[in-house]
Design a protein around this motif. Structure first.
Motif, PDB file in Angstrom:
ATOM      1  N   ARG A  55       0.836  -1.217   0.000  1.00 42.01           N
ATOM      2  CA  ARG A  55       0.000   0.000   0.000  1.00 42.01           C
ATOM      3  C   ARG A  55       0.865   1.259   0.000  1.00 42.01           C
ATOM      4  O   ARG A  55       0.576   2.229  -0.681  1.00 42.01           O
ATOM      5  CB  ARG A  55      -0.903  -0.014   1.242  1.00 42.01           C
ATOM      6  CG  ARG A  55      -1.778   1.205   1.397  1.00 42.01           C
ATOM      7  CD  ARG A  55      -2.716   1.385   0.219  1.00 42.01           C
ATOM      8  NE  ARG A  55      -3.565   2.547   0.368  1.00 42.01           N
ATOM      9  CZ  ARG A  55      -4.283   3.054  -0.607  1.00 42.01           C
ATOM     10  NH1 ARG A  55      -4.247   2.518  -1.833  1.00 42.01           N
ATOM     11  NH2 ARG A  55      -5.038   4.109  -0.380  1.00 42.01           N
ATOM     12  N   SER A  56       1.961   1.251   0.746  1.00 41.40           N
ATOM     13  CA  SER A  56       2.863   2.406   0.800  1.00 41.40           C
ATOM     14  C   SER A  56       3.517   2.669  -0.545  1.00 41.40           C
ATOM     15  O   SER A  56       3.632   3.824  -0.996  1.00 41.40           O
ATOM     16  CB  SER A  56       3.939   2.173   1.873  1.00 41.40           C
ATOM     17  OG  SER A  56       3.361   2.042   3.143  1.00 41.40           O
ATOM     18  N   VAL A  57       3.947   1.568  -1.212  1.00 49.49           N
ATOM     19  CA  VAL A  57       4.591   1.742  -2.532  1.00 49.49           C
ATOM     20  C   VAL A  57       3.595   2.300  -3.531  1.00 49.49           C
ATOM     21  O   VAL A  57       3.930   3.160  -4.362  1.00 49.49           O
ATOM     22  CB  VAL A  57       5.177   0.392  -3.002  1.00 49.49           C
ATOM     23  CG1 VAL A  57       5.626   0.488  -4.461  1.00 49.49           C
ATOM     24  CG2 VAL A  57       6.339  -0.020  -2.112  1.00 49.49           C
ATOM     25  N   GLU A  58       2.340   1.835  -3.471  1.00 47.70           N
ATOM     26  CA  GLU A  58       1.328   2.344  -4.393  1.00 47.70           C
ATOM     27  C   GLU A  58       1.059   3.835  -4.153  1.00 47.70           C
ATOM     28  O   GLU A  58       0.897   4.615  -5.093  1.00 47.70           O
ATOM     29  CB  GLU A  58       0.034   1.540  -4.227  1.00 47.70           C
ATOM     30  CG  GLU A  58       0.109   0.124  -4.742  1.00 47.70           C
ATOM     31  CD  GLU A  58       0.408   0.081  -6.247  1.00 47.70           C
ATOM     32  OE1 GLU A  58      -0.060   0.999  -6.987  1.00 47.70           O
ATOM     33  OE2 GLU A  58       1.120  -0.846  -6.663  1.00 47.70           O
ATOM     34  N   LEU A  59       1.028   4.211  -2.847  1.00 46.29           N
ATOM     35  CA  LEU A  59       0.832   5.629  -2.542  1.00 46.29           C
ATOM     36  C   LEU A  59       1.983   6.477  -3.055  1.00 46.29           C
ATOM     37  O   LEU A  59       1.778   7.595  -3.580  1.00 46.29           O
ATOM     38  CB  LEU A  59       0.670   5.825  -1.019  1.00 46.29           C
ATOM     39  CG  LEU A  59      -0.633   5.317  -0.421  1.00 46.29           C
ATOM     40  CD1 LEU A  59      -0.617   5.463   1.108  1.00 46.29           C
ATOM     41  CD2 LEU A  59      -1.823   6.087  -1.006  1.00 46.29           C
ATOM     42  N   ILE A  60       3.208   5.952  -2.919  1.00 47.06           N
ATOM     43  CA  ILE A  60       4.371   6.692  -3.447  1.00 47.06           C
ATOM     44  C   ILE A  60       4.268   6.828  -4.959  1.00 47.06           C
ATOM     45  O   ILE A  60       4.526   7.884  -5.526  1.00 47.06           O
ATOM     46  CB  ILE A  60       5.683   5.980  -3.044  1.00 47.06           C
ATOM     47  CG1 ILE A  60       5.870   6.040  -1.524  1.00 47.06           C
ATOM     48  CG2 ILE A  60       6.874   6.607  -3.750  1.00 47.06           C
ATOM     49  CD1 ILE A  60       7.053   5.218  -1.024  1.00 47.06           C
ATOM     50  N   SER A  61       3.873   5.736  -5.634  1.00 46.53           N
ATOM     51  CA  SER A  61       3.748   5.769  -7.093  1.00 46.53           C
ATOM     52  C   SER A  61       2.668   6.757  -7.537  1.00 46.53           C
ATOM     53  O   SER A  61       2.870   7.532  -8.486  1.00 46.53           O
ATOM     54  CB  SER A  61       3.419   4.364  -7.606  1.00 46.53           C
ATOM     55  OG  SER A  61       3.285   4.377  -9.022  1.00 46.53           O
ATOM     56  N   LEU A  62       1.525   6.744  -6.833  1.00 46.19           N
ATOM     57  CA  LEU A  62       0.455   7.685  -7.180  1.00 46.19           C
ATOM     58  C   LEU A  62       0.885   9.135  -6.943  1.00 46.19           C
ATOM     59  O   LEU A  62       0.571  10.036  -7.724  1.00 46.19           O
ATOM     60  CB  LEU A  62      -0.806   7.376  -6.356  1.00 46.19           C
ATOM     61  CG  LEU A  62      -1.544   6.077  -6.702  1.00 46.19           C
ATOM     62  CD1 LEU A  62      -2.682   5.824  -5.731  1.00 46.19           C
ATOM     63  CD2 LEU A  62      -2.082   6.149  -8.143  1.00 46.19           C
ATOM     64  N   SER A  63       1.627   9.331  -5.846  1.00 44.72           N
ATOM     65  CA  SER A  63       2.105  10.680  -5.550  1.00 44.72           C
ATOM     66  C   SER A  63       3.095  11.169  -6.602  1.00 44.72           C
ATOM     67  O   SER A  63       3.081  12.353  -6.986  1.00 44.72           O
ATOM     68  CB  SER A  63       2.748  10.724  -4.161  1.00 44.72           C
ATOM     69  OG  SER A  63       1.812  10.385  -3.161  1.00 44.72           O
ATOM     70  N   VAL A  64       3.958  10.265  -7.079  1.00 45.26           N
ATOM     71  CA  VAL A  64       4.910  10.645  -8.135  1.00 45.26           C
ATOM     72  C   VAL A  64       4.162  11.034  -9.400  1.00 45.26           C
ATOM     73  O   VAL A  64       4.492  12.039 -10.055  1.00 45.26           O
ATOM     74  CB  VAL A  64       5.896   9.488  -8.401  1.00 45.26           C
ATOM     75  CG1 VAL A  64       6.709   9.761  -9.661  1.00 45.26           C
ATOM     76  CG2 VAL A  64       6.827   9.300  -7.208  1.00 45.26           C
ATOM     77  N   ASP A  65       3.131  10.219  -9.733  1.00 44.05           N
ATOM     78  CA  ASP A  65       2.338  10.563 -10.931  1.00 44.05           C
ATOM     79  C   ASP A  65       1.633  11.916 -10.745  1.00 44.05           C
ATOM     80  O   ASP A  65       1.541  12.719 -11.695  1.00 44.05           O
ATOM     81  CB  ASP A  65       1.300   9.470 -11.203  1.00 44.05           C
ATOM     82  CG  ASP A  65       1.950   8.162 -11.630  1.00 44.05           C
ATOM     83  OD1 ASP A  65       3.119   8.209 -12.091  1.00 44.05           O
ATOM     84  OD2 ASP A  65       1.296   7.111 -11.513  1.00 44.05           O
TER      85      ASP A  65
END
Length: 489
Positions: free
Chosen positions: A307-317
Motif C-alpha cells: 500500500r505504501s509503494v502504491e501511494l508513493i507511485s500515485l504521488s509521483v504521478d
C-alpha cells in the motif's frame, strides 16, 4: 455613454478639429464686426463733415445777396476765417444772365490765382458742377476725391446751393487728404497698419497652436504604428526613431525600455518554465524507476508495504502532472505577455482544424458539425486561436453522451467574430457558469489527466486578443461556450 462622450471629446483629433473651426470662425466674426464698425464710423464722419459744411454755408449765405467788389472781399475773408480749422471752402457763382458757367468767387485756404484756376478745372473734370441743373439744385453730402496739383488733393464733403435773383451761389466744402478723408472715402480697415499687425500676430498664433496639436496627434499615430508592429512581432524601428517631438523623446525611450523588458520577461518565463519542469521531472523519473524494483521484491503477504509503494507511485504521478500543469500555466502567461497580433482568418483555420476532430468524434461515437462564415478576419495569433478551439472542442467531447452532437460555429456578430462550441451534455449549474473559467476547475469525474486549465486558457487567450469568453446552458440540454474576438479593420 457618458464615458464614451468624455473620451471622445478628450481626443487630439477632436480638439484639433475644434481649434481649426474656432480659428476659422473668429476672423469671420471679427471681419463682420469691423465692417459694421467701419460703416457706422463712416456714416458718423460723413454726417459730421456734412454738418460742418452746412454751418459754413449758412455763415456765408448772408453775404451772398449781392455781388460787389466789396462783398467779394468780405466773402473771401469770411471763407478764410472758416477754413482756419482745416476745412477747405469754395464759393461759386453763376449769374442768371450767363450761359451756365460758374465763377470761382472765393477759395480758401488757396492763396494764388493759379491754385483757384486749378481748383475750377478739377471741379469741372470731376462732374460736380454738371450735376447742378438750371435751377441750381443740390444740397447733398459728397465723397469725391479731387486730386491736387502735386498728388495731395482733397475730398469734397458737402455742396450747398443758394439761388438768388441775380444768379445761383454754390458753397462747396472739402477735407484735405489725410486720415479723415481716407475714412470718408471708405478706406478698408485691413489696410490700417495696426490691423495688419494684429492679423499677422493672430495668424502666427493660430499656426502655432494648430502645429502643437498636429505634431502631437501625428506623433501619437506614429507611436501607434510602432506599437502595432511590436505586437505583431515585426521589427520596424523603435518609438525613439518614430518620435518627431523633442519633448516626447524621454517618453519614447521609456516605451522602448518597456517593450524590451516585456520581451525579455516573456523569454525568461519560458526559459524558467522549461528549466523548472526539467529539474523537477528528472528526480521524479528516478523515483518512479526506483519504485519498480521495490514493487517486484515486496513479499506477497506484506499488504502495508505494498500500500505504501502504491501511494508513493500515485504521488509521483500526481507530482509529474502538477509539474506539467505548472509548465503549461507558465507558457500560457508567457504567450500573454507578448501575444502576437496578426490578421488571422478563424473560418479557414477552424474549418481545417475541424476535419481532424471529426475523425476523433467518430471514434468516440459522436457527431461533429462545423458551420463557418467565410471571409472573417481577426487580429491575433494562429496558435492562440487553435488553442481556444482545441480546448473548447475537447471539453465538449468529454461532456457529450454517446451519440451526441458537438457543433462549432464561426459567425459575425456586429464588430466581433464569434467562435461558438455547443454540446448535448448535462450543462452547468447557473452559479458555476463563470467559475468554470477559473484555474484548476474541472467538472470531470476522477482521473489526473485533466488539470482544469482548458477554459481558463480559453478566456485568457480571448482577453489577450481584445475579446471575451462566456458560457450558457442550452435550453434543450448541454453547454454553449462563446468566444468573441474583434474583427480586423
Amino acid at each position: 455613454m457618458g464615458k464614451e462622450l468624455v473620451r471622445y471629446f478628450r481626443s487630439f483629433a477632436v480638439k484639433l478639429i475644434a481649434a481649426l473651426v474656432i480659428f476659422s470662425i473668429v476672423p469671420v466674426l471679427l471681419v463682420q464686426r469691423f465692417d459694421a464698425a467701419e460703416r457706422e464710423q463712416g456714416a458718423l464722419l460723413r454726417h459730421l463733415a456734412q454738418e460742418q459744411g452746412r454751418l459754413a454755408g449758412e455763415a456765408l449765405f448772408p453775404l451772398l445777396d449781392t455781388l460787389t467788389p466789396r462783398g467779394t472781399q468780405r466773402i473771401d475773408s469770411t471763407a478764410r476765417r472758416l477754413a482756419e480749422g482745416g476745412l477747405s471752402i469754395k464759393v461759386l457763382f453763376r449769374p442768371a444772365v450767363a450761359s451756365g458757367s460758374f465763377l470761382l468767387v472765393a477759395s480758401a485756404p488757396e492763396d494764388e490765382t493759379g491754385q483757384g484756376r486749378g481748383t475750377m478745372e478739377r471741379l469741372l473734370s470731376s462732374g460736380v458742377l454738371t450735376s447742378l441743373d438750371a435751377s441750381c439744385v443740390g444740397g447733398r453730402p459728397l465723397s469725391l476725391r479731387l486730386p491736387g496739383d502735386e498728388g495731395g488733393g482733397e475730398v469734397l464733403t458737402y455742396l450747398a446751393p443758394y439761388p438768388r435773383p441775380t444768379g445761383c451761389w454754390v458753397v462747396i466744402t472739402a477735407q484735405p487728404s489725410g486720415p479723415l478723408a481716407e475714412r470718408l472715402l471708405g478706406r478698408r480697415y485691413w489696410r490700417v497698419p495696426e490691423i495688419q499687425a494684429a492679423a499677422l500676430i493672430y495668424a502666427v498664433m493660430a499656426l502655432l497652436v494648430l502645429s502643437i496639436f498636429t505634431d502631437a496627434w501625428t506623433n501619437l499615430r506614429r507611436f501607434r504604428a510602432v506599437a502595432r508592429a511590436v505586437v505583431a512581432g515585426e521589427n520596424r524601428g523603435s518609438f525613439a526613431d518614430a518620435n518627431r517631438v523633442p519633448d516626447l523623446a524621454e517618453v519614447a525611450r521609456e516605451f522602448d525600455i518597456m517593450v524590451a523588458t516585456l520581451q525579455r520577461s516573456e523569454a525568461l518565463i519560458r526559459q524558467a518554465a522549461e528549466e523548472n519542469a526539467h529539474a523537477l521531472k528528472a528526480p521524479l523519473a528516478v523515483i518512479a524507476q526506483a519504485i519498480e524494483p521495490l514493487r517486484r521484491d515486496l513479499p506477497a503477504d506484506s499488504v502495508s508495504l505494498r500500500r505504501s509503494v502504491e501511494l508513493i507511485s500515485l504521488s509521483v504521478d500526481r507530482l509529474d502532472a502538477l509539474v506539467s500543469t505548472g509548465r503549461r500555466i507558465d507558457e500560457t502567461i508567457a504567450s500573454l505577455v507578448d501575444c502576437p497580433r496578426h490578421r488571422v482568418g478563424p473560418s479557414t483555420l477552424l474549418a481545417a482544424l475541424g476535419q481532424g476532430f471529426a475523425r476523433f468524434a467518430e471514434e468516440r461515437g459522436l457527431r461533429f458539425e462545423i458551420r463557418v462564415s467565410l471571409g472573417l478576419m481577426v487580429i491575433g495569433g494562429t496558435e492562440q486561436i487553435e488553442i481556444i478551439a482545441e480546448n473548447l472542442i475537447d471539453n465538449a467531447f468529454d461532456f457529450s453522451p454517446t451519440g451526441g452532437v458537438v457543433t462549432i460555429e464561426v459567425r459575425q456578430a456586429g464588430s466581433m467574430a464569434e467562435i461558438v462550441v455547443s454540446d448535448q451534455g448535462s450543462g452547468i449549474p447557473l452559479d458555476d457558469l463563470d467559475t468554470i473559467f477559473e484555474r484548476y476547475v474541472s467538472g470531470r469525474d476522477g482521473g489526473d489527466e485533466h488539470d482544469g486549465l482548458g477554459l481558463w486558457i480559453v478566456r485568457r487567450n480571448a482577453e489577450a486578443m481584445g475579446g471575451r469568453a462566456w458560457a450558457a446552458n442550452r435550453p434543450d440540454g448541454g453547454l454553449i461556450v462563446t468566444v468573441a474576438l474583434p474583427l480586423a479593420e
